[in-house]
Design an enzyme around this catalytic site. Structure first.
Site, PDB file in Angstrom:
ATOM      1  CD  GLN A   1      -3.259   5.513  -3.680  1.00 19.60           C
ATOM      2  OE1 GLN A   1      -2.721   6.429  -4.297  1.00 19.60           O
ATOM      3  NE2 GLN A   1      -3.997   5.729  -2.611  1.00 19.60           N
TER       4      GLN A   1
ATOM      5  CE1 TYR B   1      -4.946  -4.592   4.058  1.00 18.17           C
ATOM      6  CE2 TYR B   1      -2.580  -4.288   3.934  1.00 18.17           C
ATOM      7  CZ  TYR B   1      -3.780  -4.607   3.334  1.00 18.17           C
ATOM      8  OH  TYR B   1      -3.803  -4.929   2.003  1.00 18.17           O
TER       9      TYR B   1
ATOM     10  NE  ARG C   1      -3.964  -1.708   1.072  1.00 17.58           N
ATOM     11  CZ  ARG C   1      -5.132  -1.982   1.543  1.00 17.58           C
ATOM     12  NH1 ARG C   1      -5.411  -1.709   2.778  1.00 17.58           N
ATOM     13  NH2 ARG C   1      -6.027  -2.496   0.787  1.00 17.58           N
TER      14      ARG C   1
ATOM     15  CG  ASP D   1      -4.606  -2.145  -3.760  1.00 25.93           C
ATOM     16  OD1 ASP D   1      -4.817  -3.374  -3.724  1.00 25.93           O
ATOM     17  OD2 ASP D   1      -4.740  -1.412  -2.765  1.00 25.93           O
TER      18      ASP D   1
ATOM     19  CB  SER E   1      -8.004  -0.195  -3.777  1.00 30.38           C
ATOM     20  OG  SER E   1      -7.129  -0.076  -2.714  1.00 30.38           O
TER      21      SER E   1
HETATM   22  P1  NAD Z   1      -9.586  -3.877   5.024  1.00 27.84           P
HETATM   23  O1  NAD Z   1     -10.393  -4.426   3.909  1.00 27.84           O
HETATM   24  O2  NAD Z   1      -8.353  -4.598   5.436  1.00 27.84           O
HETATM   25  O3  NAD Z   1     -10.541  -3.747   6.314  1.00 27.84           O
HETATM   26  C1  NAD Z   1     -11.750  -3.007   6.252  1.00 27.84           C
HETATM   27  C2  NAD Z   1     -11.857  -2.052   7.419  1.00 27.84           C
HETATM   28  O4  NAD Z   1     -12.207  -2.777   8.604  1.00 27.84           O
HETATM   29  C3  NAD Z   1     -10.580  -1.285   7.767  1.00 27.84           C
HETATM   30  O5  NAD Z   1     -10.838   0.095   7.725  1.00 27.84           O
HETATM   31  C4  NAD Z   1     -10.231  -1.764   9.173  1.00 27.84           C
HETATM   32  O6  NAD Z   1      -9.616  -0.758   9.955  1.00 27.84           O
HETATM   33  C5  NAD Z   1     -11.609  -2.124   9.704  1.00 27.84           C
HETATM   34  N1  NAD Z   1     -11.610  -2.994  10.905  1.00 27.84           N
HETATM   35  C6  NAD Z   1     -10.795  -4.031  11.220  1.00 27.84           C
HETATM   36  N2  NAD Z   1     -11.127  -4.563  12.421  1.00 27.84           N
HETATM   37  C7  NAD Z   1     -12.204  -3.837  12.875  1.00 27.84           C
HETATM   38  C8  NAD Z   1     -13.013  -3.894  14.046  1.00 27.84           C
HETATM   39  N3  NAD Z   1     -12.780  -4.786  15.013  1.00 27.84           N
HETATM   40  N4  NAD Z   1     -14.016  -2.983  14.180  1.00 27.84           N
HETATM   41  C9  NAD Z   1     -14.265  -2.050  13.208  1.00 27.84           C
HETATM   42  N5  NAD Z   1     -13.532  -1.953  12.085  1.00 27.84           N
HETATM   43  C10 NAD Z   1     -12.518  -2.829  11.906  1.00 27.84           C
HETATM   44  O7  NAD Z   1      -9.208  -2.362   4.735  1.00 27.84           O
HETATM   45  P2  NAD Z   1      -9.030  -1.651   3.326  1.00 27.84           P
HETATM   46  O8  NAD Z   1     -10.346  -1.323   2.768  1.00 27.84           O
HETATM   47  O9  NAD Z   1      -8.179  -2.493   2.489  1.00 27.84           O
HETATM   48  O10 NAD Z   1      -8.316  -0.265   3.668  1.00 27.84           O
HETATM   49  C11 NAD Z   1      -7.564   0.019   4.815  1.00 27.84           C
HETATM   50  C12 NAD Z   1      -6.806   1.368   4.625  1.00 27.84           C
HETATM   51  O11 NAD Z   1      -5.765   1.233   3.655  1.00 27.84           O
HETATM   52  C13 NAD Z   1      -7.666   2.517   4.158  1.00 27.84           C
HETATM   53  O12 NAD Z   1      -7.317   3.656   4.916  1.00 27.84           O
HETATM   54  C14 NAD Z   1      -7.274   2.728   2.744  1.00 27.84           C
HETATM   55  O13 NAD Z   1      -7.438   4.054   2.301  1.00 27.84           O
HETATM   56  C15 NAD Z   1      -5.814   2.334   2.769  1.00 27.84           C
HETATM   57  N6  NAD Z   1      -5.346   1.916   1.435  1.00 27.84           N
HETATM   58  C16 NAD Z   1      -4.201   2.479   0.917  1.00 27.84           C
HETATM   59  C17 NAD Z   1      -3.751   2.080  -0.347  1.00 27.84           C
HETATM   60  C18 NAD Z   1      -2.500   2.670  -0.966  1.00 27.84           C
HETATM   61  O14 NAD Z   1      -1.970   3.631  -0.466  1.00 27.84           O
HETATM   62  N7  NAD Z   1      -2.000   2.079  -2.035  1.00 27.84           N
HETATM   63  C19 NAD Z   1      -4.438   1.094  -1.052  1.00 27.84           C
HETATM   64  C20 NAD Z   1      -5.589   0.535  -0.485  1.00 27.84           C
HETATM   65  C21 NAD Z   1      -6.025   0.958   0.768  1.00 27.84           C
END
Ligand code: NAD
Length: 373
Positions: free
Chosen positions: A126, A229, A121, A129, A132
Site C-alpha cells: 500500500q 478493481y 493491491r 502504490d 493510490s
Molecule cells: P479505479 O481508479 O480503478 O476506478 C475508480 C472507481 O470506478 C472504482 O471504485 C471502480 O469500481 C469504479 N467504476 C468502474 N466502472 C464503473 C461504472 N461503470 N460505474 C460506476 N463506477 C465504476 O479504482 P481505485 O481508486 O484504484 O480503487 C479501487 C479499489 O482498490 C478501492 O476499493 C481501493 O480501496 C482499493 N485499493 C487497494 C489498495 C491496496 O490494498 N494496496 C491500493 C489501492 C486501492
C-alpha cells in the site's frame, strides 16, 4: 549503488520522482544520489535543497552516467538515458497499456523497466502504490476545479439578505479519488451523493456522510471486485445504471466522474442527453478524460460547454498539485526500494510477487504477463 533522479520531459508534467527527504533516506541506506539540475523546480524544490540533502547535481548525461537505478514520474524516452549501467532499473509510471511501443523500446535498450502502476493491491504494498497516492489528491483537486468553474457557492449560507442553498454534488466511481472527492465536497458544505458498481463502496459512501445511489435491479460487483478493481459491466447493468443516473443527474449541480477499468477504455457514464437535462451553470469534471472519458463530449486538456453545462477535462490532474503529489510519489518509490534493500549487496533485491507484477522488461525482452497474455 547510484540512484538517479531525472527531470521530467513529458509536456505539462510538473512532478518530480525524488525530494530532499527521499534523497536523505536513500543516502542513509548507503546509496549515492544524483539529481538532474532543475528537476524539482516545478514542484517547488530548489537545486540547493537537493544538494543540502546530499545529492550531486548535474546535467542529464552526468546524472544518468553509471546509474544503477533511475527514478522518474513518467517514463522517459530510453534514448535519453544512455550512459546508465547495462541492465539498470528504471522505476516510473509507464502507462504500459497505452504506451506499448515504449515498453518495447526499453527492452531493446536493455533496461529493466519497473512499472509502478502495476504494484499489486496487497496490504504490504500500500505504501508503494502510486495510483493510490496520486488519485487521492486528484479527487481533492477535482472538487476544487469544479468549485472554481461553478458560479455559485457550495455550502448553504444564511445571510441577512436571504439563504443561499447548498450545492448538490454527485460522485460517480468511488475508488481512491472518489472517496477523497466525497470527503472534500462534504468539507465544503455540499450535499453529496455517490455511486459505484462495487457493493463494498456503499458502506464507505455512508461512512463519509454521503448518500449512496445504487442499481438494485441488476447485480453489480460483489464486495471489492478482483484486486480492488472493477470490470466491464453487462449491457443489462449499463442500461439499469443509465436509467437510475438519468433521474438523479438532472437534479445535480456538480458531477465528478472517476470510473476506470484497468487496461480498457473508461466506461461511458454520462450521455449528451443527460448533460442536456442538467441546469445551465452546472459543472461536470471528468477525471477519466485521458482514458477515453466517462462523459460524452469531454475533451482532454479543455473546459468545454455543452447545453450550458461546463465539462472540465484537465489532463494530468496530479501534476496540478505538484509539490504534494511529488512528495507522495517520491515516498512511494523510497518505500518500494527500501523494503527490498539488501544491506550486504547495497542494492534492492525484489521478491517474486512484487517483482513479477511490476517488471515489464528484462534481458532485452518484454516479460510482464499482463502485456504478453
Ligand atoms: P479505479 O481508479 O480503478 O476506478 C475508480 C472507481 O470506478 C472504482 O471504485 C471502480 O469500481 C469504479 N467504476 C468502474 N466502472 C464503473 C461504472 N461503470 N460505474 C460506476 N463506477 C465504476 O479504482 P481505485 O481508486 O484504484 O480503487 C479501487 C479499489 O482498490 C478501492 O476499493 C481501493 O480501496 C482499493 N485499493 C487497494 C489498495 C491496496 O490494498 N494496496 C491500493 C489501492 C486501492
Amino acid at each position: 549503488m547510484k540512484i538517479a533522479i531525472i527531470k521530467e520531459l513529458a509536456e505539462g508534467e510538473r512532478r518530480v520522482a525524488g525530494t530532499p527527504e527521499t534523497v536523505k533516506k536513500f543516502k542513509a541506506l548507503g546509496a549515492d544520489v544524483a539529481v538532474e539540475s532543475g528537476a524539482g523546480l516545478t514542484a517547488s524544490v530548489a537545486d540547493a535543497d537537493y544538494a543540502a540533502a546530499g545529492a550531486v547535481l548535474g546535467d542529464r548525461a552526468a546524472t544518468v552516467a553509471g546509474a544503477d537505478i533511475i527514478l522518474g514520474v513518467q517514463a522517459a524516452d530510453p534514448a535519453s538515458l544512455s550512459g546508465a549501467k547495462p541492465g539498470a532499473w528504471v522505476a516510473a509510471g509507464f502507462n504500459p497499456f497505452g504506451e506499448r511501443a515504449r515498453v518495447d523500446a526499453y527492452a531493446a535498450a536493455g533496461f529493466e523497466a519497473l512499472a509502478m502502476e502495476f504494484m499489486p493491491r496487497i496490504t504490504r504494498a500500500q505504501s508503494m502504490d502510486i495510483l493510490s497516492s496520486q488519485s487521492n489528491l486528484s479527487g481533492y483537486k477535482a472538487v476544487l476545479d469544479a468549485a472554481a468553474e461553478y458560479g455559485k457557492a457550495f455550502p448553504m449560507m444564511m445571510t441577512a439578505a436571504g439563504t443561499v442553498s447548498a450545492a448538490k454534488v454527485f460522485i460517480m466511481g468511488v475508488g481512491v479519488a472518489g472517496l477523497q472527492a466525497i470527503a472534500t465536497a462534504r468539507r465544503l458544505g455540499a450535499q453529496v451523493s455517490a455511486t459505484d458498481v462495487r457493493s463494498a463502496t456503499r458502506e464507505q459512501i455512508e461512512s463519509l456522510g454521503a448518500k449512496p445511489i445504487f442499481v438494485e435491479s441488476v447485480k453489480g460487483i460483489e464486495g471489492e471486485g478482483s484486486g480492488g478493481y472493477a470490470t466491464e459491466m453487462s449491457e443489462e447493468y449499463q442500461k439499469a445504471q443509465a436509467e437510475l443516473v438519468s433521474g438523479h443527474i438532472a437534479k445535480q449541480d456538480i458531477v465528478i466522474t472517476t470510473a476506470l477499468i484497468p487496461g480498457r477504455a473508461a466506461p461511458r457514464l454520462i450521455s449528451d442527453g443527460q448533460i442536456a437535462s442538467m441546469k445551465p451553470g452546472s459543472v461536470i469534471v471528468d477525471l477519466a478524460v485521458e482514458q477515453g472519458g466517462n462523459v460524452e463530449g469531454a475533451v482532454a486538456g479543455e473546459v468545454v460547454e455543452r447545453h450550458g453545462v461546463k465539462i472540465v477535462g484537465h489532463r494530468n490532474v496530479p501534476s496540478r498539485l505538484a509539490a504534494d503529489t511529488s512528495a507522495l510519489f517520491s515516498r512511494n518509490l523510497y518505500n518500494f526500494l527500501s523494503a527490498f534493500w539488501d544491506k550486504e549487496k547495497n542494492a534492492p533485491v525484489l521478491d517474486e510477487e512484487i517483482g513479477n507484477a511490476i517488471r515489464l522488461t528484462q534481458g532485452g525482452k518484454v516479460v510482464n504477463e499482463r502485456l504478453l497474455g
